[in-house]
Design a protein around this motif. Structure first.
Motif, PDB file in Angstrom:
ATOM      1  N   PRO A  53       0.809  -1.232   0.000  1.00  0.00           N
ATOM      2  CA  PRO A  53       0.000   0.000   0.000  1.00  0.00           C
ATOM      3  C   PRO A  53       0.838   1.276   0.000  1.00  0.00           C
ATOM      4  CG  PRO A  53      -0.854  -1.578   1.592  1.00  0.00           C
ATOM      5  CD  PRO A  53       0.471  -2.100   1.141  1.00  0.00           C
ATOM      6  N   ASN A  54       2.034   1.207   0.550  1.00  0.00           N
ATOM      7  CA  ASN A  54       2.881   2.400   0.656  1.00  0.00           C
ATOM      8  C   ASN A  54       3.817   2.568  -0.537  1.00  0.00           C
ATOM      9  OD1 ASN A  54       1.807   2.914   3.255  1.00  0.00           O
ATOM     10  ND2 ASN A  54       3.224   1.405   4.132  1.00  0.00           N
ATOM     11  N   GLU A 110      -8.013  11.724  -3.346  1.00  0.00           N
ATOM     12  CA  GLU A 110      -7.357  10.777  -2.450  1.00  0.00           C
ATOM     13  C   GLU A 110      -8.295   9.658  -2.003  1.00  0.00           C
ATOM     14  OE1 GLU A 110      -4.244  10.233  -1.371  1.00  0.00           O
ATOM     15  OE2 GLU A 110      -3.626  11.745  -2.832  1.00  0.00           O
ATOM     16  N   TYR A 111      -9.602   9.955  -1.930  1.00  0.00           N
ATOM     17  CA  TYR A 111     -10.554   8.948  -1.452  1.00  0.00           C
ATOM     18  C   TYR A 111     -10.699   7.801  -2.464  1.00  0.00           C
ATOM     19  CZ  TYR A 111     -11.719  12.476   2.009  1.00  0.00           C
ATOM     20  OH  TYR A 111     -11.641  13.398   3.031  1.00  0.00           O
ATOM     21  N   LYS A 168      -8.614   7.162  -4.832  1.00  0.00           N
ATOM     22  CA  LYS A 168      -7.281   6.569  -4.960  1.00  0.00           C
ATOM     23  C   LYS A 168      -7.060   5.503  -3.891  1.00  0.00           C
ATOM     24  CE  LYS A 168      -2.373   7.795  -5.117  1.00  0.00           C
ATOM     25  NZ  LYS A 168      -1.387   8.917  -5.079  1.00  0.00           N
ATOM     26  N   GLN A 169      -7.442   5.828  -2.645  1.00  0.00           N
ATOM     27  CA  GLN A 169      -7.276   4.872  -1.540  1.00  0.00           C
ATOM     28  C   GLN A 169      -8.148   3.633  -1.729  1.00  0.00           C
ATOM     29  OE1 GLN A 169      -5.104   4.732   0.990  1.00  0.00           O
ATOM     30  NE2 GLN A 169      -4.146   6.504  -0.034  1.00  0.00           N
ATOM     31  N   GLU A 170      -9.331   3.835  -2.323  1.00  0.00           N
ATOM     32  CA  GLU A 170     -10.210   2.694  -2.559  1.00  0.00           C
ATOM     33  C   GLU A 170      -9.592   1.718  -3.563  1.00  0.00           C
ATOM     34  OE1 GLU A 170     -13.022   1.738  -1.013  1.00  0.00           O
ATOM     35  OE2 GLU A 170     -12.494   3.406   0.329  1.00  0.00           O
ATOM     36  N   ILE A 182      -6.360   1.500  -4.188  1.00  0.00           N
ATOM     37  CA  ILE A 182      -5.209   0.894  -3.507  1.00  0.00           C
ATOM     38  C   ILE A 182      -5.682  -0.294  -2.681  1.00  0.00           C
ATOM     39  CG2 ILE A 182      -3.507   1.246  -1.648  1.00  0.00           C
ATOM     40  CD1 ILE A 182      -3.092   4.084  -2.711  1.00  0.00           C
ATOM     41  N   GLN A 183      -6.863  -0.135  -2.048  1.00  0.00           N
ATOM     42  CA  GLN A 183      -7.452  -1.215  -1.244  1.00  0.00           C
ATOM     43  C   GLN A 183      -7.826  -2.407  -2.132  1.00  0.00           C
ATOM     44  OE1 GLN A 183      -7.768  -1.562   1.961  1.00  0.00           O
ATOM     45  NE2 GLN A 183      -9.072  -3.400   1.990  1.00  0.00           N
ATOM     46  N   GLN A 211      -4.701  -4.129  -3.124  1.00  0.00           N
ATOM     47  CA  GLN A 211      -4.164  -4.866  -1.981  1.00  0.00           C
ATOM     48  C   GLN A 211      -4.934  -6.170  -1.747  1.00  0.00           C
ATOM     49  OE1 GLN A 211      -1.481  -4.143  -0.443  1.00  0.00           O
ATOM     50  NE2 GLN A 211      -1.504  -5.500   1.342  1.00  0.00           N
TER      51      GLN A 211
END
Length: 588
Positions: A401-402, A479-480, A482-484, A486-487, A490
């Motif tokens: 994730p990072n 960012e929201y 994008k994070q989804e 990334i999730q 993952q």
């Protein structure tokens, strides 16, 4: 065209002699009956053993010396080095044994094939074995009417022995009458040239007949009938040994790399052994004369001496070459290194030698489905911008994730059409043909493997559906969203990693099932969490309606992919002990 004309010419010449020469007709009939007998013997042992022969070869091949002994004993029993070669190639194709062990078995099989000469010279010429042939044939036919595969196999073995004995009797009679009609020994050539010519004749005869055992039977009966000289018979025996290399090479042309390498090793063994025997033919002849009295072989029993000569030069070849098996393996890998086998579209484990052996066929299909999965998995990871080298350990998984993702140019449609589609088709075709030789339980298992390969292809296509959005939103300024993604990335990586762990770790059935169930429960929890989170993002208007639509669709697709990964894991990673039990199932 030349080949067809040559065959027609050969058939016409054969037909002429059969019609015009009574003694030649008897000899040819004997050869034909002998070959039919060899065929029945081979098929009979396949059925009668019910896979036992394969299990013995697998169990007693832990090192080269045991492999050598196993090859010798099994070939002596079944009287078919070609059957042993087929089994060895099938084992190599699914990596049950190593190439060095396979070569040791083949070396032993060469020695085992010399027992044919002993049987023919000891029994076929000293007693009227045709008297034993008839009862064997009668009982063989009776057993073949049974519905039990084991009895059918026993019937084939009895028929094979009966026909072999009958063929030897015909050949013996034919050569005796030929001797009365024309003394072929008067045309014998003296010196090194004569020996070389007879070596070539022996090799050609074996290539045509496709059986060194049959060639040796012809040589022995001809020698006993006085049609050839003893020294010429020794040269013919050397040629018969050399001729089997052509048979091995031709048989390996449709095989995989290891099958070709095995044929290469076989070629090296027979050529080197043949050259040694040829160079030292007179010394070996003298050695036979020295050893014969100790073995109860009379001075004029040239047929028995021929069998002893055949055995001695094979033992000599084994003694010289067995220590060099690692070198032969190394050279074979350098010589036979076909790059086309490295393409993901080419099957690695599907070998036609395995089709009729249920256990080997199931192992082949299972390993090829895993191969299909590994190729598809690599493409899937690249599609979501992850290199396979970045997903080796749990620490790698936790760091994902990072990590800044760099887009990997991956066209899943091209990968499927140009590579995996062909591999998938090969699996299905091989499975359908091999299932014709399986019982109900084995058929059900292979059906599950076909289902797994179908699911793998579906996963690849589902990944294609989320790839575009994945690449776009992973670089979004929002960012929201994008994070989804990334999730999502993952989660896919996590489930692929867990499936790989099931493949790599030595787990029993209970442990495997428990881990799969644990991941199913985790998937259910993730679906609930993801749904709540997406609802919250939509309600608070942190993502647009277009983003929300893409996210909902891709989340659902990701969930399905993960569930399908667990489905194929449940099919693919069944433990070897269970698979062996299926292989041991009574096919009757």
């Amino acid at each position: 065209m030349f080949k067809k004309l040559f065959i027609i010419f050969l058939l016409l010449i054969t037909g002429f002699y059969i019609v015009s020469q009574e003694n030649v007709k008897i000899i040819f009939a004997g050869i034909a009956i002998f070959l039919i007998g060899m065929h029945f013997m081979e098929d009979g042992f396949k059925l009668f053993s019910g896979g036992t022969l394969e299990k013995i070869l697998e169990k007693f091949t832990q090192n080269n010396y045991r492999s050598l002994l196993t090859g010798f004993i099994s070939t002596s029993i079944v009287q078919s080095s070609s059957l042993i070669s087929v089994i060895v190639i099938s084992f190599l194709s699914v990596e049950i044994i190593s190439l060095s062990q396979g070569l040791a078995i083949i070396f032993g099989a060469n020695l085992g094939s010399t027992t044919t000469a002993w049987i023919v010279s000891a029994l076929g010429l000293n007693i009227k074995i045709s008297l034993y042939a008839m009862p064997m044939i009668i009982f063989g036919v009776i057993f073949r009417f049974s519905k039990n595969g084991t009895y059918v196999g026993l019937g084939d073995i009895l028929l094979g022995l009966g026909f072999i004995f009958l063929g030897i009797s015909y050949m013996k009679e034919g050569f005796e009458t030929l001797k009365d009609a024309i003394d072929l020994s008067q045309y014998a050539m003296q010196g090194a040239l004569g020996i070389a010519i007879y070596v070539v004749i022996g090799a050609i005869a074996t290539v045509i007949i496709q059986s060194s055992g049959a060639t040796m039977a012809i040589i022995i009966t001809a020698l006993a009938g006085g049609n050839i000289l003893y020294i010429d018979a020794l040269a013919l025996a050397i040629g018969a040994n050399v001729g089997t290399t052509v048979t091995a090479v031709l048989g390996s042309l449709s095989s995989n790399q290891n099958g070709k390498r095995l044929a290469f090793g076989h070629f090296v063994f027979n050529i080197v052994t043949g050259l040694i025997a040829l160079v030292f033919i007179y010394a070996l002849k003298d050695l036979v004369d020295i050893l014969s009295p100790y073995l109860g072989i009379s001075e004029n029993s040239y047929s028995m001496k021929l069998a002893l000569f055949h055995t001695i030069f094979n033992i000599l070849g084994i003694s010289l070459l067995l220590p060099f098996i690692p070198l032969i393996v190394k050279v074979s890998k350098n010589v036979i290194n076909d790059d086309k086998y490295k393409k993901s579209s080419k099957p690695k484990y599907l070998s036609k030698e395995n089709i009729k052996i249920p256990y080997n066929a199931m192992v082949s299909i299972r390993k090829e489905v895993i191969n299909l999965y590994e190729n598809a998995q690599k493409a899937i990871l690249h599609a979501i911008s992850i290199h396979t080298s970045e997903l080796k350990t749990r620490e790698d998984l936790e760091k994902l994730p990072n990590k800044t993702s760099t887009k990997i140019d991956t066209n899943l449609d091209d990968i499927y059409q140009n590579n995996l589609k062909l591999l998938y088709s090969e699996i299905i075709e091989f499975s359908l043909v091999s299932q014709q030789h399986m019982n109900k339980e084995q058929n059900e298992y292979v059906t599950q493997l076909k289902l797994a390969s179908n699911i793998i292809v579906k996963i690849l296509k589902d990944t294609r559906d989320i790839q575009k959005n994945m690449n776009f939103y992973l670089n979004s300024r929002n960012e929201y969203i994008k994070q989804e993604y990334i999730q999502i990335r993952q989660e896919l990586a996590s489930f692929i990693f867990e499936v790989n762990q099931l493949n790599n770790e030595e787990l029993d059935e209970v442990e495997t099932s428990a881990l799969i169930q644990s991941n199913k429960d985790r998937r259910t929890s993730l679906d609930i969490e993801n749904s709540k989170r997406v609802d919250d993002l939509i309600r608070t208007e942190k993502i647009t309606s277009k983003m929300a639509t893409s996210l909902i669709n891709d989340s659902t697709t990701t969930s399905n992919i993960c569930k399908n990964l667990l489905r194929i894991a449940n099919i693919m990673f069944i433990r070897d002990e269970q698979l062996r039990k299926l292989g041991e199932s009574d096919e009757t």
